[in-house]
Structures are given as C-alpha cells and as structure tokens.
Design a protein around this motif. Structure first.
Motif, short mmCIF file in Angstrom:
data_model
loop_
_atom_site.label_atom_id
_atom_site.label_comp_id
_atom_site.label_asym_id
_atom_site.label_seq_id
_atom_site.Cartn_x
_atom_site.Cartn_y
_atom_site.Cartn_z
N ASP A 1 13.28 7.84 0.31
CA ASP A 1 12.08 8.54 0.79
C ASP A 1 11.81 9.72 -0.14
N GLU A 2 10.91 9.50 -1.09
CA GLU A 2 10.66 10.51 -2.12
C GLU A 2 9.55 11.49 -1.76
N TYR A 3 8.99 11.33 -0.57
CA TYR A 3 7.87 12.21 -0.19
C TYR A 3 8.18 12.88 1.15
N ALA A 4 9.34 13.46 1.25
CA ALA A 4 9.77 14.04 2.54
C ALA A 4 8.69 14.96 3.11
N GLY A 5 8.32 14.68 4.34
CA GLY A 5 7.32 15.51 5.01
C GLY A 5 5.89 15.19 4.62
N GLU A 6 5.71 14.28 3.68
CA GLU A 6 4.35 13.94 3.23
C GLU A 6 4.07 12.46 3.53
N ARG A 7 2.88 12.04 3.20
CA ARG A 7 2.53 10.64 3.44
C ARG A 7 3.30 9.72 2.50
N ILE A 8 3.54 8.49 2.95
CA ILE A 8 4.17 7.48 2.11
C ILE A 8 3.17 6.37 1.75
N ALA A 9 2.04 6.35 2.44
CA ALA A 9 1.02 5.34 2.16
C ALA A 9 0.05 5.87 1.11
N LEU A 10 -0.57 4.95 0.40
CA LEU A 10 -1.72 5.31 -0.43
C LEU A 10 -2.76 5.99 0.45
N ASN A 11 -3.60 6.81 -0.13
CA ASN A 11 -4.80 7.20 0.61
C ASN A 11 -6.00 6.50 -0.01
N GLY B 1 0.79 -1.23 0.00
CA GLY B 1 0.00 0.00 0.00
C GLY B 1 0.82 1.27 0.00
N PHE B 2 1.97 1.24 -0.66
CA PHE B 2 2.77 2.46 -0.74
C PHE B 2 2.22 3.43 -1.79
N ARG B 3 2.38 4.68 -1.51
CA ARG B 3 1.89 5.75 -2.39
C ARG B 3 2.54 5.67 -3.77
N ASP B 4 3.82 5.26 -3.82
CA ASP B 4 4.49 5.26 -5.13
C ASP B 4 3.97 4.15 -6.05
#
Lengths: 101, 232
Positions: free
Chosen positions: B131-141, B82-85
């Motif tokens: 970590d390509e989303y520094a300060g943001e979510r890493i999981a899918l929404n 379930g990663f955002r990427d």
C-alpha cells in the motif's frame, strides 16, 4: 515437434513456477485469439509461425491430458501462459522480472 | 474460476484453429503496478520495444474487420482494475517505449470515496501489493483516466463492481454490471467505450442474457481469457 517425458516434465515445471507468480503485481504475457462472432469475415489461411504455435499447443494439451486426466479450463490457461512466456521474446519473459535474463 | 460455454477439449480445438492463422494478439496483463516493481516493468517493456507494435483502436477495428495484420506482432499492455499506480508507475514506462496501455476499469471503483476504497477492493477481488498511498486514494481518479485517454491510451469497461459472470447471474445484476457500468464509465471519461471484459474473463455464450445485454448496450468487443470476440 516431439513431446517426450522430458519435454513434458519441463513444461509442467514451468506451469507450476508461473502459476506461483503474484499475479496482482506481475506482468503476465498471454495470447488472445480474435474471433468474429458476426461471421462477416472470411476465415484467414494458416501461416507457418501460427501453425507451429498451434501444433505445440495441441500436442501439449493432448500429452498433458494423457498424463494427468481430462483437460480442465485452468489447464488451457496455464499452457498458454507457458507458451507465451517461452515464445514472446528470445528469453523467457519471466526471467526479466526475476533478474535471471 | 474460468467458466467456458463449451468443454475444455472443444475450446482448445477452437483456439488451435485460431492460433494456426497467426492472427493472434499478444497481451501483457498487469493489475496493480507498484513502484517497488518499477525496474521489473521497465525491463519487460524495454525488451518488447522494437519487437512488437502498439495497437491503436483504429488498427484493432481494421484487424477485427478482417484487414491485414501489421508487419510487427501487436502487443497490448492491459492494465486491469483501475489502480492509481497504473497511472503513476507503468504509464510513463509504456509511453517511454511507445506503447498504448489499455485501462480495464470497474467504473464504480473510481467513484468510491477515498475512505472506503480499500474495503471496496478487499470485498471485490481487487488485489494489490504494497500500500504505497497510505491515507490516500488507491484508485485512479477521473482526471487521470481522462488524461491517459487524451494521450492516446485506451479505456475498456471491466464491469461496474469487478463482477464475474455466471450462467445464473440475476438480470438486475447484469443490468448494473453491463448497462450502468457503461453509462458510468462514459460519463466519467467523457467518451464512448465499446469494449468489455468480465472479472475472470467469461466469454460470449456462457450466459445468453448477458450476451444480449452487451449487444443492446452497444459494446462491440468482448475480451475474455483466450479470445477477443467481435460482437457486432
């Protein structure tokens, strides 16, 4: 097919190489065997391509256990990963990621 | 980490019997899919296009009921964790080449507040690369997962907290990781989910209490390390 020492050496080299992939970011090909636990479907007959794959799998399992000792669950996984890497495409699947294809 | 209900020798013999029929699924297992690896993923998926067919849930049901296999071998790109990427990077590539992705989601990961997602990942074996989303979510929404599902991709339950199964896993943990996970995933997705997979891919037979709970919860399929098992 013949499972001689040279074949087995190369197979083990692939097992080691593929096991060192960074699984967290790598596409890993794998075979999955369907199984009907409800017992409602008839057992399907063998087919030539499947038979060849099954034969190679069993021969490698037997040869590796003779060489290295009893088969472990991780061995099954590594063996299937090598077979999938070799047989999914005309080139080793892993060569696409490392740019050698 | 791989635990089997029977010995490796017995398991290998059973798998060989299944392989012999030619009725096998070909998986491409992905976890995190960072943009730094985008071109690798593109080469891999492009090489599979034309050679393999995509597997819809309808075809899966048909095959698992004993129906004919499609003419082309079937390929299942599995997107674990379930990663955002998965949504940002590999989903567009899969769609470009006509494949359906299978999102295997630990349901609670999507409900963890952004601030806590990285420590949750670190504590629950959810491994990722840069970590390509520094300060943001890493999981899918949930919006992304619902959108992917609406576009024909498939969603499966990967436990609630990315949990492995053991023969002695307590009942309350099983309930949380199987029953509550299904409810949470279906509520977030807005659709029924009938497929389950444990962390480390335990198969049916390892823990009879877990088997009974999977059936009672209504799961139809269990993905494991080496098998796709039809439960009901």
């Amino acid at each position: 097919m013949q499972i001689d020492d040279a074949y087995l050496d190369a197979f083990e080299d692939d097992m080691v190489r593929l096991s060192r992939r960074v699984y967290a970011v790598t596409g890993v090909p794998m075979y999955l065997v369907p199984e009907d636990l409800t017992g409602t479907n008839p057992t399907p007959p063998p087919d030539p391509e499947g038979d060849a794959l099954a034969h190679e799998f069993q021969a490698v399992c037997a040869a590796l256990s003779r060489r290295n000792g009893p088969l472990a669950s991780i061995d099954i996984s590594r063996i299937l990963e090598v077979l999938a890497d070799r047989h999914f495409l005309d080139v080793p699947f892993s060569s696409l990621a490392d740019g050698t294809a | 980490m791989i635990q089997l209900p029977r010995s490796p020798i017995e398991t290998a013999a059973e798998l060989a019997q299944g392989l012999r029929t030619g009725r096998v699924f070909r998986l491409l297992n992905f976890h995190a899919t960072p943009s730094t690896k985008r071109e690798d993923y593109r080469r891999e998926i492009a090489a599979c296009a034309g050679r393999f067919s995509s597997l819809s849930s309808e075809v899966l049901h048909r095959v698992m009921m004993g129906g004919a296999m499609p003419a082309k071998p079937m390929l299942l790109p599995i997107l674990f964790e379930g990663f955002r990427d998965n949504y940002d990077v590999i989903l567009p590539i899969l769609e470009e080449y006509g494949f359906k992705g299978w999102f295997f989601v630990p349901s609670h990961f999507l409900n963890v507040p952004v601030r806590h997602q990285r420590i949750f990942a670190a504590r629950h074996s959810l491994e990722y690369g840069p970590d390509e989303y520094a300060g943001e979510r890493i999981a899918l929404n949930w919006t992304e997962l619902r959108d992917a599902h609406a576009r024909g991709h498939l969603v499966a339950c990967h436990s609630r907290n990315h949990t492995a199964l053991h023969p002695d896993t307590p009942d309350e943990v099983l309930h949380d990781e199987i029953v509550v996970a299904k409810e949470e995933l279906e509520q977030g997705l807005g659709a029924a989910v009938d497929t389950f997979c444990y962390l480390y891919g335990a198969e049916y037979g390892l823990n009879p209490r877990a088997d009974a709970l999977l059936l009672r919860a209504g799961f139809r399929y269990l993905f494991s390390n080496f098998r796709l098992q039809k439960l009901r």
